[in-house]
Design an enzyme around this catalytic site. Structure first.
Site, mmCIF file in Angstrom:
data_model
loop_
_atom_site.group_PDB
_atom_site.id
_atom_site.type_symbol
_atom_site.label_atom_id
_atom_site.label_comp_id
_atom_site.label_asym_id
_atom_site.label_seq_id
_atom_site.Cartn_x
_atom_site.Cartn_y
_atom_site.Cartn_z
ATOM 1 N N THR A 122 -8.263 7.172 -2.607
ATOM 2 C CA THR A 122 -9.636 6.793 -2.934
ATOM 3 C C THR A 122 -10.592 7.962 -2.741
ATOM 4 O O THR A 122 -11.669 7.966 -3.331
ATOM 5 C CB THR A 122 -10.129 5.595 -2.086
ATOM 6 N N LYS A 169 -14.085 9.073 -4.830
ATOM 7 C CA LYS A 169 -15.381 9.421 -4.232
ATOM 8 C C LYS A 169 -15.836 10.799 -4.692
ATOM 9 O O LYS A 169 -17.015 11.016 -4.992
ATOM 10 C CB LYS A 169 -15.267 9.430 -2.698
ATOM 11 N N LYS A 200 -8.449 14.003 4.034
ATOM 12 C CA LYS A 200 -7.555 12.842 4.055
ATOM 13 C C LYS A 200 -6.678 12.984 5.281
ATOM 14 O O LYS A 200 -6.639 14.045 5.899
ATOM 15 C CB LYS A 200 -6.699 12.797 2.793
ATOM 16 N N ARG A 201 -5.964 11.938 5.648
ATOM 17 C CA ARG A 201 -5.040 12.054 6.776
ATOM 18 C C ARG A 201 -4.089 13.229 6.575
ATOM 19 O O ARG A 201 -3.727 13.535 5.439
ATOM 20 C CB ARG A 201 -4.221 10.763 6.913
ATOM 21 N N HIS A 232 0.791 -1.243 0.000
ATOM 22 C CA HIS A 232 0.000 0.000 0.000
ATOM 23 C C HIS A 232 0.809 1.271 0.000
ATOM 24 O O HIS A 232 0.236 2.364 0.017
ATOM 25 C CB HIS A 232 -0.921 0.038 1.220
ATOM 26 N N LYS A 246 1.058 14.543 1.539
ATOM 27 C CA LYS A 246 -0.236 14.895 0.931
ATOM 28 C C LYS A 246 -0.357 16.400 0.678
ATOM 29 O O LYS A 246 -1.257 16.856 -0.011
ATOM 30 C CB LYS A 246 -1.380 14.400 1.813
HETATM 31 C C1 LIG Z 1 -11.756 7.546 1.593
HETATM 32 C C2 LIG Z 1 -11.317 7.888 2.944
HETATM 33 C C3 LIG Z 1 -9.960 8.075 3.223
HETATM 34 C C4 LIG Z 1 -8.885 8.000 2.157
HETATM 35 O O1 LIG Z 1 -8.633 9.287 1.618
HETATM 36 P P1 LIG Z 1 -7.374 9.540 0.661
HETATM 37 O O2 LIG Z 1 -7.592 10.907 0.141
HETATM 38 O O3 LIG Z 1 -7.425 8.517 -0.402
HETATM 39 O O4 LIG Z 1 -6.170 9.438 1.521
HETATM 40 C C5 LIG Z 1 -9.595 8.386 4.506
HETATM 41 N N1 LIG Z 1 -10.514 8.502 5.492
HETATM 42 C C6 LIG Z 1 -11.824 8.333 5.264
HETATM 43 C C7 LIG Z 1 -12.796 8.478 6.387
HETATM 44 C C8 LIG Z 1 -12.278 8.016 3.987
HETATM 45 O O5 LIG Z 1 -13.592 7.824 3.773
#
Ligand SMILES: *Cc1c(COP(=O)(O)O)cnc(C)c1O
Length: 816
Positions: free
Chosen positions: A645, A649, A537-538, A351, A543
């Site tokens: 991801t 979304k 995101k985190r 990952h 990032k």
């Molecule tokens: C989809 C999702 C992530 C992943 O986000 P990235 O931008 O791909 O790092 C992290 N936390 C939650 C709650 C999510 O739904």
């Protein structure tokens, strides 16, 4: 299986009866939590029969099953998703409305099941939904953390971590299966007993025994009658050993084992306990798989025809050694035969390419905690070296062996002990082959493959965005709800003004919903007609939330100091948790919050810009933010984000992506075309060139670009209040420490890309077409397709025809 339909009247009667039965209360007097509990009980008991059938059918039909091992699962709330997948959502919503109850108020009673940090855990949960919805025989295996990830609060702009007591009011969906408990051994030592016939039998002496008790949760497939199992393990004191664990300390040590999820998906901490957790759920899971297999009257050597075990990132890599241990020590299989089976059964997903996240454990720690497992790993390593000697050069063997420099390399164990290693986006998988795992690629070229991540589009569109879903139903019919690629039918309306208008209205409704939520949560009233610019995101340096902040400050100074007046109003929305020990990430949070405050208190800018940093980012929060987003920020340094991801979304919900060519952003660009995404910044090969030539000088960008200099200086010149330390820390990271993630290098390109976004937005006709094209091309990122590829290429499992994905809009598989 259900033949009679679930009708409103029948539901109401059943619901009211159960409410009386459980709480002896009328619906008028019942609390929302009582209503939630009653509805949840009804839902669960209605899929219970299918849950049992699903499980027994897999056995009866001799189906091969996959067990997906993941140290994190992040399902969010389950109630609405279960209702949708059962085919009950509309009926129940209407029935409750008749009783004066809003379904959304009821589902809000459920705490998020937040047993994950971010992308890794959410992927595992999206996969659980899709595996069940495809009718595939697959189960999850993980840990039932008593406290999920910490609850985030901001105090004076600082992140503060509080315990998340998600189990405080119980958990409706789980079933404790005491009878399926297994014992897991730690510590002690191994004695090798020699039997009379010369065979050697290892005996684990003086172990600390922990009882692993499974809690199972049904994973309901979309209208197909399949209910798979997510099995999460809790640690308890073994009954027979009660007396041995008298002291409070000993009891506490066992409870602590499953108490917290380590709040970091890229740095390791709490190392010893974390290693115990890893072995705990690996051993419990593998033992229960083998115990179940042995009830089938099949030969052990055919096990690979019935079982596939998936290692999600390196945390469950000890599956390889534990599986070997059971075959060798318990089943008395020969090493060769056991190894052969192990490699066929195991598969592994990588990952991340961030080297600090590739787990390594000290030999000392692993050996003292797991003496037998360590012996087995040593023997795997020895045989690996022996097999490769003379075949490839010595340096290559040293770089790829499992144990070296006093460390056990878990990724090496996972790759050597499995038949498949996959990356999670095209670019990521290529980088694994050419750079990060290149040595292994030379040894095992056939094992490497790509499986681009996907998302459970049912949750992220049908559930999260009913306004858009309704527009889609009216425009292209309902088949997209069953087959995500049918979203492509929307392309027929890419120039249709009437459809554009409806999409715009749906987006506006979602923006108003989010604005109301923000008002209620923060007291801040935002401009509902501004561009909603979202980064969720985190919080991590790679990032580059900092790059986003530099742009916000650029706009701020353009208004304040350069007299710009025609800026399109924007609301910048952030959601992000930082690992508690990740000091730098927490400083970024503090500075974003202070800049937000500065802007809000300045009437000269506050009607054009605002920053909303929502606390405690979670799946449920994402479900409110994403449908309202106009702009999706995917601005990681190229090569660092394995897939991402949230990019998928947001695209699915019609946001326009501003992105670097990183992770799955590249595949999003390929799907929508260059005109419908805004790409900027260094490419992955330019980043690697900088590394090779060591010729990046952050300072030169600071010097050459006056706007950038103004912004960077503001971290230390008193412009922004209350960030004396944090501002200096960020300033130094950029200039003294030469900007590890090339933020200054990409600044100018990013600001220009944002201008392009603004220009596109101001031409609503163009914008709506772009947005439509994004929705229309998001079907390919459905995790339904991703898991089918895993099933075919890696796991070799398949769905029986009757449990395959539902296609019939009238079919309601669950009756009362
Ligand atoms: C989809 C999702 C992530 C992943 O986000 P990235 O931008 O791909 O790092 C992290 N936390 C939650 C709650 C999510 O739904």
């Amino acid at each position: 299986m259900g033949v009679t339909t679930m009708n409103k009247t029948a539901f109401k009667k059943k619901f009211l009866d159960l409410l009386t039965e459980k709480f002896a209360i009328s619906v008028e007097d019942a609390s929302l939590f009582e209503i939630y509990t009653t509805l949840g009980t009804l839902i669960r008991s209605s899929y219970a029969k299918d849950w049992r059938h699903t499980w027994s059918n897999y056995d009866h039909e001799q189906q091969k099953q996959v067990y997906y091992f993941s140290i994190e699962f992040l399902p969010g709330r389950m109630m609405k998703s279960n209702l949708l997948n059962m085919g009950w959502l509309d009926t129940v919503q209407a029935a409750l409305a008749d009783l004066g109850i809003q379904l959304d108020d009821v589902v809000a009673q459920e705490p998020d099941m937040a047993l994950g940090n971010g992308g890794l855990g959410r992927l595992a949960s999206c996969f659980m939904d899709s595996i069940a919805s495809e009718g595939l025989p697959g189960n999850g295996n993980g840990i039932r953390y008593k406290y999920g990830l910490f609850k985030q609060k901001f105090i004076d702009g600082y992140q503060v971590e509080l315990p998340n007591e998600w189990l405080a009011r119980g958990n409706l969906w789980e079933v404790r299966r005491e009878s399926k408990s297994v014992d897991v051994y730690f510590n002690g030592y191994v004695r090798l007993n020699k039997l009379d016939d010369g065979t050697i039998v290892p005996v684990h002496e003086d172990p600390t025994i922990v009882r692993a008790v499974p809690y199972d949760t049904g994973m309901v497939g979309f209208r197909n009658g399949t209910v798979n199992t997510l099995r999460l393990w809790d640690a308890e004191i073994p009954l027979s050993e009660e007396s041995l664990y008298r002291s409070i300390e000993q009891r506490r040590a066992i409870q602590d084992l499953t108490s917290v999820l380590y709040p970091d998906d890229s740095n390791e901490e709490g190392r010893r306990l974390r290693l115990m957790q890893e072995y705990f759920f690996v051993s419990a899971g593998v033992q229960s798989i083998l115990r179940h297999f042995k009830t089938k009257q099949q030969k052990m050597q055919n096990l690979d025809e019935f079982v596939a075990i998936h290692i999600n990132d390196t945390h469950p890599a000890m599956c390889v050694a534990e599986f070997m241990r059971l075959l060798l020590d318990e089943e008395k299989m020969s090493w060769e035969r056991a190894w052969n089976l192990t490699v066929k059964v195991m598969s592994y997903t990588n990952h991340t390419i961030m080297s600090e996240a590739l787990e390594k454990w000290s030999v000392e720690m692993l050996q003292s905690m797991q003496p037998r497992i360590y012996q087995i790993i040593e023997e795997i390593d020895r045989r690996f070296v022996e097999e490769m000697t003379g075949v490839v050069d010595w340096e290559l063997i040293q770089r790829t062996r499992i144990i070296s420099d006093g460390l056990v390399h878990m990724a090496h164990l996972a790759i050597i002990g499995s038949h498949s290693t996959n990356g999670v986006a095209k670019l990521h998988s290529d980088l694994l082959k050419t750079v990060v795992l290149h040595d292994f690629y030379r040894l095992y070229p056939d094992r490497f493959n790509n499986k681009t991540n996907g998302i459970a589009e049912r949750r992220w569109l049908q559930l999260a965005n009913p306004s858009l879903s309704t527009v889609l139903d009216k425009t292209i019919g309902q088949t997209w709800r069953y087959e995500a690629n049918d979203l492509h039918l929307l392309m027929n309306y890419s120039e249709d003004k009437a459809v554009h208008k409806q999409l715009q209205q749906a987006k506006q409704a979602n923006k108003e919903r989010l604005a109301a939520f923000i008002l209620q949560e923060t007291g801040v009233r935002i401009n509902e007609h501004a561009i909603f610019d979202v980064q969720i995101k985190r919080l991590h340096a790679y990032k580059r939330q900092l790059l986003n902040l530099l742009h916000i400050l650029t706009l701020y100074f353009e208004i304040k100091e350069e007299g710009f007046t025609d800026i399109q109003p924007r609301v910048f929305i952030f959601g992000a948790k930082a690992a508690p020990s990740y000091h730098y990430a927490k400083s970024i949070i503090k500075v974003i919050n202070e800049v937000g405050k500065m802007i809000q208190e300045d009437p000269e800018v506050s009607d054009k810009l605002s920053i909303v940093f929502l606390e405690d980012y979670s799946v449920s929060l994402a479900e409110v933010i994403i449908p309202a987003a106009d702009v999706s920020e995917q601005i990681s340094l190229a090569s660092k984000e394995a897939s991402g991801t949230s990019n998928m979304k947001l695209m699915l919900n019609g946001a326009i992506t501003i992105a670097t060519l990183d992770g799955a952003n590249i595949e999003i660009r390929d799907a929508v075309g260059d005109e419908n995404i805004v790409i900027f910044g260094l490419t992955e090969s330019q980043v690697y060139d900088y590394y090779e030539q060591a010729n990046y000088h952050a300072y030169s960008y600071y010097e050459a670009l006056p706007k950038l200099k103004r912004v960077v200086d503001s971290f230390v010149d008193g412009t922004i209040a209350n960030i004396y330390q944090e501002g200096k820390e960020i300033f130094d990271s950029l200039l003294t420490y030469n900007d590890e993630f090339f933020v200054l290098r990409d600044y100018e390109a990013y600001v220009n890309a944002q201008k392009e976004i603004e220009k596109a937005y101001q031409n609503q006709e163009r914008w709506l077409k772009m947005s439509l094209i994004n929705v229309a091309n998001a079907g390919r990122f459905s995790a339904d397709y991703t898991v089918m590829k895993y099933a075919e290429d890696i796991w070799q499992i398949e769905a029986k025809p009757k449990s395959r994905k539902a296609k019939d809009e009238k079919y309601v598989p669950y009756t009362l």
